[in-house]
Design a protein around this motif. Structure first.
Motif, PDB file in Angstrom:
ATOM      1  N   LYS A 185      -0.917  -8.364  -3.740  1.00  0.00           N
ATOM      2  CA  LYS A 185       0.543  -8.381  -3.632  1.00  0.00           C
ATOM      3  C   LYS A 185       1.136  -7.002  -3.363  1.00  0.00           C
ATOM      4  O   LYS A 185       2.331  -6.868  -3.131  1.00  0.00           O
ATOM      5  N   VAL A 186       0.298  -5.968  -3.379  1.00  0.00           N
ATOM      6  CA  VAL A 186       0.758  -4.592  -3.174  1.00  0.00           C
ATOM      7  C   VAL A 186       0.462  -4.167  -1.737  1.00  0.00           C
ATOM      8  O   VAL A 186      -0.645  -4.357  -1.235  1.00  0.00           O
ATOM      9  N   MET A 187       1.451  -3.576  -1.079  1.00  0.00           N
ATOM     10  CA  MET A 187       1.253  -3.081   0.275  1.00  0.00           C
ATOM     11  C   MET A 187       2.092  -1.825   0.501  1.00  0.00           C
ATOM     12  O   MET A 187       3.084  -1.591  -0.184  1.00  0.00           O
ATOM     13  N   HIS A 188       1.661  -1.019   1.458  1.00  0.00           N
ATOM     14  CA  HIS A 188       2.428   0.169   1.828  1.00  0.00           C
ATOM     15  C   HIS A 188       3.572  -0.238   2.745  1.00  0.00           C
ATOM     16  O   HIS A 188       3.464  -1.202   3.522  1.00  0.00           O
ATOM     17  N   SER A 189       4.659   0.496   2.677  1.00  0.00           N
ATOM     18  CA  SER A 189       5.845   0.172   3.476  1.00  0.00           C
ATOM     19  C   SER A 189       5.557   0.123   4.977  1.00  0.00           C
ATOM     20  O   SER A 189       6.181  -0.638   5.714  1.00  0.00           O
ATOM     21  N   ALA A 190       4.606   0.916   5.443  1.00  0.00           N
ATOM     22  CA  ALA A 190       4.290   0.953   6.870  1.00  0.00           C
ATOM     23  C   ALA A 190       3.672  -0.349   7.364  1.00  0.00           C
ATOM     24  O   ALA A 190       3.671  -0.620   8.565  1.00  0.00           O
ATOM     25  N   ASN A 191       3.170  -1.167   6.450  1.00  0.00           N
ATOM     26  CA  ASN A 191       2.469  -2.392   6.835  1.00  0.00           C
ATOM     27  C   ASN A 191       3.318  -3.653   6.682  1.00  0.00           C
ATOM     28  O   ASN A 191       2.806  -4.766   6.801  1.00  0.00           O
ATOM     29  N   LEU A 299       9.739  -6.253 -13.771  1.00  0.00           N
ATOM     30  CA  LEU A 299      10.454  -6.752 -12.602  1.00  0.00           C
ATOM     31  C   LEU A 299       9.571  -7.785 -11.904  1.00  0.00           C
ATOM     32  O   LEU A 299       8.526  -7.438 -11.346  1.00  0.00           O
ATOM     33  N   ASP A 300       9.962  -9.053 -11.986  1.00  0.00           N
ATOM     34  CA  ASP A 300       9.172 -10.108 -11.354  1.00  0.00           C
ATOM     35  C   ASP A 300       9.125  -9.893  -9.845  1.00  0.00           C
ATOM     36  O   ASP A 300      10.144  -9.569  -9.218  1.00  0.00           O
ATOM     37  N   ALA A 301       7.939 -10.080  -9.280  1.00  0.00           N
ATOM     38  CA  ALA A 301       7.798  -9.824  -7.843  1.00  0.00           C
ATOM     39  C   ALA A 301       6.686 -10.653  -7.222  1.00  0.00           C
ATOM     40  O   ALA A 301       5.619 -10.822  -7.809  1.00  0.00           O
ATOM     41  N   ASP A 302       6.964 -11.161  -6.041  1.00  0.00           N
ATOM     42  CA  ASP A 302       5.927 -11.788  -5.223  1.00  0.00           C
ATOM     43  C   ASP A 302       5.167 -10.713  -4.453  1.00  0.00           C
ATOM     44  O   ASP A 302       3.975 -10.868  -4.173  1.00  0.00           O
ATOM     45  N   THR A 303       5.875  -9.653  -4.095  1.00  0.00           N
ATOM     46  CA  THR A 303       5.268  -8.534  -3.364  1.00  0.00           C
ATOM     47  C   THR A 303       5.836  -7.224  -3.888  1.00  0.00           C
ATOM     48  O   THR A 303       7.036  -7.120  -4.143  1.00  0.00           O
ATOM     49  N   VAL A 304       4.945  -6.234  -4.042  1.00  0.00           N
ATOM     50  CA  VAL A 304       5.362  -4.883  -4.425  1.00  0.00           C
ATOM     51  C   VAL A 304       5.072  -3.970  -3.237  1.00  0.00           C
ATOM     52  O   VAL A 304       3.927  -3.875  -2.774  1.00  0.00           O
ATOM     53  N   ILE A 305       6.118  -3.314  -2.735  1.00  0.00           N
ATOM     54  CA  ILE A 305       5.992  -2.445  -1.564  1.00  0.00           C
ATOM     55  C   ILE A 305       6.078  -0.991  -2.008  1.00  0.00           C
ATOM     56  O   ILE A 305       7.042  -0.593  -2.663  1.00  0.00           O
ATOM     57  N   MET A 306       5.081  -0.222  -1.626  1.00  0.00           N
ATOM     58  CA  MET A 306       5.038   1.196  -1.987  1.00  0.00           C
ATOM     59  C   MET A 306       5.633   2.031  -0.856  1.00  0.00           C
ATOM     60  O   MET A 306       4.980   2.282   0.166  1.00  0.00           O
ATOM     61  N   ALA A 307       6.884   2.422  -1.021  1.00  0.00           N
ATOM     62  CA  ALA A 307       7.545   3.316  -0.061  1.00  0.00           C
ATOM     63  C   ALA A 307       7.355   4.739  -0.569  1.00  0.00           C
ATOM     64  O   ALA A 307       8.313   5.451  -0.894  1.00  0.00           O
ATOM     65  N   THR A 308       6.103   5.127  -0.647  1.00  0.00           N
ATOM     66  CA  THR A 308       5.720   6.374  -1.314  1.00  0.00           C
ATOM     67  C   THR A 308       5.242   7.460  -0.354  1.00  0.00           C
ATOM     68  O   THR A 308       4.600   8.425  -0.766  1.00  0.00           O
ATOM     69  N   GLY A 309       5.547   7.281   0.920  1.00  0.00           N
ATOM     70  CA  GLY A 309       5.327   8.361   1.860  1.00  0.00           C
ATOM     71  C   GLY A 309       3.942   8.457   2.463  1.00  0.00           C
ATOM     72  O   GLY A 309       3.107   7.547   2.349  1.00  0.00           O
ATOM     73  N   LEU A 310       3.704   9.605   3.100  1.00  0.00           N
ATOM     74  CA  LEU A 310       2.461   9.884   3.808  1.00  0.00           C
ATOM     75  C   LEU A 310       1.833  11.142   3.247  1.00  0.00           C
ATOM     76  O   LEU A 310       2.512  11.977   2.654  1.00  0.00           O
ATOM     77  N   ARG A 311       0.539  11.280   3.455  1.00  0.00           N
ATOM     78  CA  ARG A 311      -0.178  12.481   3.049  1.00  0.00           C
ATOM     79  C   ARG A 311      -1.101  12.931   4.179  1.00  0.00           C
ATOM     80  O   ARG A 311      -1.734  12.105   4.834  1.00  0.00           O
ATOM     81  N   VAL A 312      -1.171  14.233   4.402  1.00  0.00           N
ATOM     82  CA  VAL A 312      -2.068  14.789   5.415  1.00  0.00           C
ATOM     83  C   VAL A 312      -3.502  14.718   4.912  1.00  0.00           C
ATOM     84  O   VAL A 312      -3.783  15.073   3.770  1.00  0.00           O
ATOM     85  N   ASP A 313      -4.387  14.229   5.772  1.00  0.00           N
ATOM     86  CA  ASP A 313      -5.815  14.213   5.453  1.00  0.00           C
ATOM     87  C   ASP A 313      -6.383  15.584   5.828  1.00  0.00           C
ATOM     88  O   ASP A 313      -6.774  15.819   6.970  1.00  0.00           O
ATOM     89  N   GLU A 314      -6.399  16.488   4.870  1.00  0.00           N
ATOM     90  CA  GLU A 314      -6.787  17.880   5.136  1.00  0.00           C
ATOM     91  C   GLU A 314      -8.208  17.987   5.675  1.00  0.00           C
ATOM     92  O   GLU A 314      -8.493  18.801   6.567  1.00  0.00           O
ATOM     93  N   GLU A 315      -9.106  17.191   5.148  1.00  0.00           N
ATOM     94  CA  GLU A 315     -10.506  17.244   5.603  1.00  0.00           C
ATOM     95  C   GLU A 315     -10.615  16.824   7.069  1.00  0.00           C
ATOM     96  O   GLU A 315     -11.343  17.439   7.854  1.00  0.00           O
ATOM     97  N   LYS A 316      -9.902  15.785   7.426  1.00  0.00           N
ATOM     98  CA  LYS A 316      -9.894  15.306   8.807  1.00  0.00           C
ATOM     99  C   LYS A 316      -9.333  16.367   9.753  1.00  0.00           C
ATOM    100  O   LYS A 316      -9.897  16.631  10.829  1.00  0.00           O
TER     101      LYS A 316
END
Length: 354
Positions: A185-191, A299-316
């Motif tokens: 039920k958890v997804m990132h906002s971008a998806n 907070l009752d939820a069918d879906t939880v959306i994580m609008a928690t931003g982006l992170r740079v993949d430093e190793e990549k």
């Protein structure tokens, strides 16, 4: 539209302001029938911010004209790889080809656009969608070799021995280490986009920045009941732009595309906001949030959306630093930002490759 207004006698002449900031050659291109090449204004209002004056889509706006030659410089033609088909990568590719270089543009997905793709789903982001289409057209019209569905690994790029490489590979979706984020039920906002109908009726959005607020605004159209959770004491913390004012207003009010009078937009109860709150846990029932006084609320939820931003993949990113004699980074892979930062960094990268 301008020609129609004049022909109908509605107006004697038509004047524009921001359109000519986005593209100073607007009139010339229109006269020559090059409408598809007019760089569209995305109405972000950056050009109206006090002390700013920058344009999100026209990087030449903030730097004196003599520093930005349009024509090829007559120096050595270089083979350049641009990694990433988002706004930074596409602009860099166009500007480098304009200067006479041989450009290969790599995008691991089957289509160009990068994170601008969300604009195809949000009715109030049509201007950004037009800008995405403009960039794709410009890339397609030029002598740029486009490689879709190909992951340009550091090893592969190094093997091809390019003279220069522009890395505009973007950043990764970030989900903080909260108990329960591994649930379906958890997804990132971008998806979210394109899947709105499958989310269920009750939505919890973690993160009340611009992405979380605009997503709440967007999901209201699908009849969702939304809980918006923000750790700060206000929505869009740190944002002071005119655009942020409108975003906050329409989170809590109705929005109608044809209604330009904000006074007529009634208060909406579809979004309930929790400020100074943090997500403590995600369960089968929904999201447990902790309020400023330490109390916890489910907070009752069918879906939880994580609008928690982006992170740079430093190793990549580190792995690309030695793949060519000249390697320049642009866009979200430097630091997650806006169309303005992507545009300015991409244009700056093209200037550095003579």
């Amino acid at each position: 539209m301008a020609e129609e207004l004049i022909a109908e006698g509605t107006a004697d002449f038509v004047a524009m302001a921001r359109s000519f900031i986005a593209d100073p050659d607007w009139g010339k291109k229109a006269m020559l029938g090059l409408e598809e090449d007019i760089r569209p204004c995305i109405r972000c209002l950056k050009c109206l911010e006090p002390g700013n004056g920058a344009c999100s889509v026209n990087p030449r706006r903030i730097i004196p004209e003599p520093l930005f030659p349009h024509e090829p410089l007559g120096k050595k033609v270089k083979r350049v790889a641009v990694i990433g088909g988002g706004p930074a990568g596409m602009l860099a590719a166009v500007e480098l080809e304009r200067k006479g270089h041989q450009v290969d543009l790599y995008e691991q997905r089957e289509q160009l656009g990068g994170r601008l793709g969300f604009s195809e789903y949000m009715k109030f982001k049509k201007d950004i969608c037009r800008y995405q289409e403009y960039l794709i057209r410009q890339v397609s019209k030029r002598k740029i070799q486009i490689h879709l569905g190909q992951k340009a690994t550091p090893e592969r790029i190094a093997e091809l021995q390019y003279d220069a490489v522009v890395v505009a590979a973007g950043a990764e979706n970030f989900i903080p280490p909260i108990l329960g984020t591994d649930q379906k039920k958890v997804m990132h906002s971008a998806n979210v986009f394109g899947k709105e109908e499958t989310l269920g009726e009750r939505i919890v959005i973690i993160g009340g920045g611009s992405v979380g607020c605009e997503l709440a605004f967007h999901l209201k159209d699908f009849g969702k009941k939304i809980s918006l959770v923000e750790m700060s004491d206000r929505l869009l913390p740190g944002e002071t732009s005119m655009e942020s004012f409108y975003t906050q207003f329409y989170v809590t009010h109705e929005y109608h595309m044809k209604n330009k009078n904000m006074i007529q937009n009634h208060v909406s109860d579809q979004v309930k906001t929790y400020l100074g709150a943090k997500c403590a846990e995600i369960t089968e029932e929904g999201a447990v949030i902790e309020m400023p006084d330490g109390t916890r609320i489910m907070l009752d939820a069918d879906t939880v959306i994580m609008a928690t931003g982006l992170r740079v993949d430093e190793e990549k990113i580190e792995a690309y630093k030695a793949v060519a004699p000249q390697v320049i980074f642009a866009g979200d892979c430097v630091k997650p930002g806006t169309i303005l930062t992507a545009t300015s960094q991409a244009y700056g990268a093209s200037l550095q490759i003579d």
